[in-house]
Design a protein around this motif. Structure first.
Motif, PDB file in Angstrom:
ATOM      1  N   GLU A  62      -9.042  -2.594   2.290  1.00 31.18           N
ATOM      2  CA  GLU A  62     -10.081  -2.584   1.263  1.00 31.18           C
ATOM      3  C   GLU A  62      -9.847  -3.699   0.246  1.00 31.18           C
ATOM      4  O   GLU A  62     -10.789  -4.353  -0.211  1.00 31.18           O
ATOM      5  CB  GLU A  62     -10.088  -1.213   0.582  1.00 31.18           C
ATOM      6  CG  GLU A  62     -11.381  -0.902  -0.170  1.00 31.18           C
ATOM      7  CD  GLU A  62     -11.382  -1.527  -1.546  1.00 31.18           C
ATOM      8  OE1 GLU A  62     -12.465  -1.850  -2.047  1.00 31.18           O
ATOM      9  OE2 GLU A  62     -10.293  -1.685  -2.119  1.00 31.18           O
ATOM     10  N   GLY A  89       0.805  -1.213   0.000  1.00 32.16           N
ATOM     11  CA  GLY A  89       0.000   0.000   0.000  1.00 32.16           C
ATOM     12  C   GLY A  89       0.842   1.269   0.000  1.00 32.16           C
ATOM     13  O   GLY A  89       2.086   1.232  -0.042  1.00 32.16           O
ATOM     14  N   ASP A  90       0.160   2.396   0.065  1.00 30.62           N
ATOM     15  CA  ASP A  90       0.809   3.707   0.067  1.00 30.62           C
ATOM     16  C   ASP A  90       1.913   3.766   1.128  1.00 30.62           C
ATOM     17  O   ASP A  90       1.740   3.289   2.246  1.00 30.62           O
ATOM     18  CB  ASP A  90      -0.247   4.783   0.348  1.00 30.62           C
ATOM     19  CG  ASP A  90       0.345   6.176   0.392  1.00 30.62           C
ATOM     20  OD1 ASP A  90       0.467   6.793  -0.672  1.00 30.62           O
ATOM     21  OD2 ASP A  90       0.674   6.647   1.507  1.00 30.62           O
ATOM     22  N   GLN A  95      -5.798   0.977   2.191  1.00 26.28           N
ATOM     23  CA  GLN A  95      -5.857   0.399   0.846  1.00 26.28           C
ATOM     24  C   GLN A  95      -5.821  -1.125   0.897  1.00 26.28           C
ATOM     25  O   GLN A  95      -6.560  -1.804   0.177  1.00 26.28           O
ATOM     26  CB  GLN A  95      -4.686   0.920   0.006  1.00 26.28           C
ATOM     27  CG  GLN A  95      -4.805   2.380  -0.401  1.00 26.28           C
ATOM     28  CD  GLN A  95      -3.523   2.905  -1.023  1.00 26.28           C
ATOM     29  OE1 GLN A  95      -2.454   2.298  -0.904  1.00 26.28           O
ATOM     30  NE2 GLN A  95      -3.612   4.045  -1.695  1.00 26.28           N
ATOM     31  N   GLN A  96      -4.970  -1.656   1.764  1.00 28.35           N
ATOM     32  CA  GLN A  96      -4.867  -3.105   1.853  1.00 28.35           C
ATOM     33  C   GLN A  96      -6.077  -3.719   2.567  1.00 28.35           C
ATOM     34  O   GLN A  96      -6.516  -4.822   2.214  1.00 28.35           O
ATOM     35  CB  GLN A  96      -3.570  -3.494   2.558  1.00 28.35           C
ATOM     36  CG  GLN A  96      -2.323  -3.266   1.725  1.00 28.35           C
ATOM     37  CD  GLN A  96      -2.255  -4.175   0.506  1.00 28.35           C
ATOM     38  OE1 GLN A  96      -2.875  -5.232   0.462  1.00 28.35           O
ATOM     39  NE2 GLN A  96      -1.493  -3.764  -0.502  1.00 28.35           N
ATOM     40  N   ALA A 132      -1.232  -1.093  -3.948  1.00 25.62           N
ATOM     41  CA  ALA A 132      -2.259  -2.119  -3.694  1.00 25.62           C
ATOM     42  C   ALA A 132      -2.839  -2.703  -4.978  1.00 25.62           C
ATOM     43  O   ALA A 132      -3.882  -3.364  -4.928  1.00 25.62           O
ATOM     44  CB  ALA A 132      -3.369  -1.581  -2.798  1.00 25.62           C
ATOM     45  N   GLU A 174      -2.800   5.548   5.011  1.00 18.90           N
ATOM     46  CA  GLU A 174      -3.515   5.351   3.757  1.00 18.90           C
ATOM     47  C   GLU A 174      -3.203   3.991   3.158  1.00 18.90           C
ATOM     48  O   GLU A 174      -4.080   3.314   2.606  1.00 18.90           O
ATOM     49  CB  GLU A 174      -3.153   6.455   2.763  1.00 18.90           C
ATOM     50  CG  GLU A 174      -3.692   7.831   3.106  1.00 18.90           C
ATOM     51  CD  GLU A 174      -2.870   8.553   4.167  1.00 18.90           C
ATOM     52  OE1 GLU A 174      -1.850   7.984   4.643  1.00 18.90           O
ATOM     53  OE2 GLU A 174      -3.231   9.680   4.526  1.00 18.90           O
ATOM     54  N   SER A 230      -9.840   0.785  -6.782  1.00 17.79           N
ATOM     55  CA  SER A 230     -10.838   0.286  -5.834  1.00 17.79           C
ATOM     56  C   SER A 230     -12.236   0.783  -6.151  1.00 17.79           C
ATOM     57  O   SER A 230     -13.227   0.229  -5.673  1.00 17.79           O
ATOM     58  CB  SER A 230     -10.464   0.692  -4.403  1.00 17.79           C
ATOM     59  OG  SER A 230     -10.421   2.111  -4.279  1.00 17.79           O
TER      60      SER A 230
END
Length: 423
Positions: A77, A39-40, A74-75, A307, A70, A338
């Motif tokens: 999600e 992720g970010d 993301q992960q 992600a 963040e 996403s």
């Protein structure tokens, strides 16, 4: 960002991108492999004139290169997406014999895997009570021993020879000469030596600027959209030299083709042994994703976002004989947004649900041949300990649980840790 495609790549040419429906009707799902980027994260580095370098510890309290809040979201999600997609395939709760998770030995990929699993399995989700919360194991190996997700290309003589051929080619040199003035001006702005240096150094400047911009930090006046776009084009040229022609297929055999070969081999081994393993998850970096895309003939000059997830879905066609390559299809999906549906990827000459035998044939040029020493480019028998990667070490326990015998268990234990074995 425009960039060099791999139209001359014998393994895949250019792949087709189409919307992927949530449910596929090809047949029952039997195995899944997913490869996702972390992720970010915070920037990997700063540069001498960076206006934010004195505030690094405040802006990035966990350090440069580390996963951000963040990135965790993301992960989470992505894990929830995987849960919704495989709700009827995976057990409601984590079962170690069904799912195996492998990560590179970096904080950001390990944390990304954990956050992903928190979205995939309810018992690992945030907010669970102490009595019901259960962590899920993520496996890794030291960076120096990782031959599956961290390819040893820098220490590989043959790969470096192919890379020199690419960077000495007229097309590459012409593009580089066209950017000389740009890089000279950028040296004055950043305080870095860039002309005549590896292009990765210019990419790190771009990475720092993009990370800062994504987190709402003001960029210096010289970092205009045109500058960012030019840096992206320089980065695409560098990636193309590392993964594209000349020698694209041979480069893939020393990088992304290794991971692709392992995914196919894992499926075959699971089927032949009747193991209950259903999913293998790989938490990796931009470099691994790009190398895998190149091995499939998929890379088009765009860098996968944080992600981003590439999935391999193996399905058994209904009504066909129980034959490994004859009645199994592979469908690929790519999720890079996403907010929208994933995309399906189709190898030219093969339907979206590609028969396994055809898929193997089409990707064979990009996968390492048996008994090959890729860094030297010649064939010779290899010893069982030549290339050790813990692909499915957890399957050893499964074999024991299935009571297949101590003799067989001892034999399989060594094989399961050998990349050459079809695990």
């Amino acid at each position: 960002m425009a960039g060099p495609g791999f139209r001359g790549h014998p393994a895949g040419r250019l792949l087709l991108l189409l919307p992927l429906p949530q449910a596929l009707t090809e047949g029952p799902l039997v195995f899944v492999a997913v490869v996702f980027r972390h992720g970010d994260r915070a920037p990997l580095a700063s540069y001498p004139t960076d206006p934010h370098k004195e505030a690094v510890s405040t802006l990035w309290p966990r350090g440069l290169g580390q996963l951000t809040r963040e990135g965790v979201c993301q992960q989470l999600e992505l894990g929830r997406f995987l849960r919704s997609r495989y709700e009827d395939f995976l057990s409601p709760e984590y079962r170690r014999e069904e799912v195996y998770i492998l990560s590179t030995d970096f904080d950001r990929t390990l944390e990304s895997a954990q956050a992903n699993l928190a979205g995939l399995f309810p018992e690992a989700a945030p907010g669970r009570s102490e009595a019901t919360w259960r962590p899920i194991p993520v496996h890794t190996v030291p960076v120096t021993e990782d031959k599956l997700l961290r390819f040893p290309t820098r220490s590989c003589p043959r790969y470096q020879e192919l890379l020199r051929e690419a960077t000495e080619a007229a097309e590459y040199q012409t593009a580089l000469e066209g950017w000389t003035n740009f890089l000279t001006h950028l040296e004055n702005f950043t305080g870095l030596s860039l002309v005549g240096e590896p292009l990765r150094r210019a990419w790190k400047v771009l990475d720092t600027l993009i990370c800062q911009q994504a987190h709402g930090l003001p960029l210096p006046s010289w970092a205009s959209p045109d500058v960012l776009q030019t840096l992206a084009q320089i980065s695409a040229l560098d990636i193309g030299a590392h993964a594209g022609p000349p020698g694209a297929a041979e480069k893939a055999q020393m990088s992304g083709g290794i991971l692709l070969d392992a995914i196919l081999a894992n499926f075959s081994r699971v089927q032949h042994l009747g193991l209950p393993l259903k999913m293998v998850m790989y938490s990796a970096h931009n470099s691994a994703r790009l190398a895998l895309q190149a091995a499939l003939g998929l890379y088009d000059g765009h860098t996968p976002p944080y992600a981003a997830c590439l999935g391999f879905e193996f399905r058994r066609r209904l009504g066909d004989p129980d034959d490994d390559a004859g009645n199994v299809t592979i469908s690929l999906f790519y999720r890079n947004d996403s907010a929208g549906l994933p995309l399906t990827l189709g190898l030219p000459g093969c339907p979206a649900a590609c028969p396994l035998g055809c898929f193997r044939q089409l990707t064979a040029p990009a996968r390492p041949p048996a008994h090959w020493v890729p860094c030297h480019g010649f064939y010779e028998p290899t010893t069982p300990t030549a290339t050790v990667v813990p692909l499915l070490a957890g399957a050893v326990a499964v074999l024991a649980a299935l009571s297949m015998g101590l003799g067989l268990l001892a034999c399989r234990a060594g094989c399961l840790r050998d990349r050459r074995c079809p695990v």
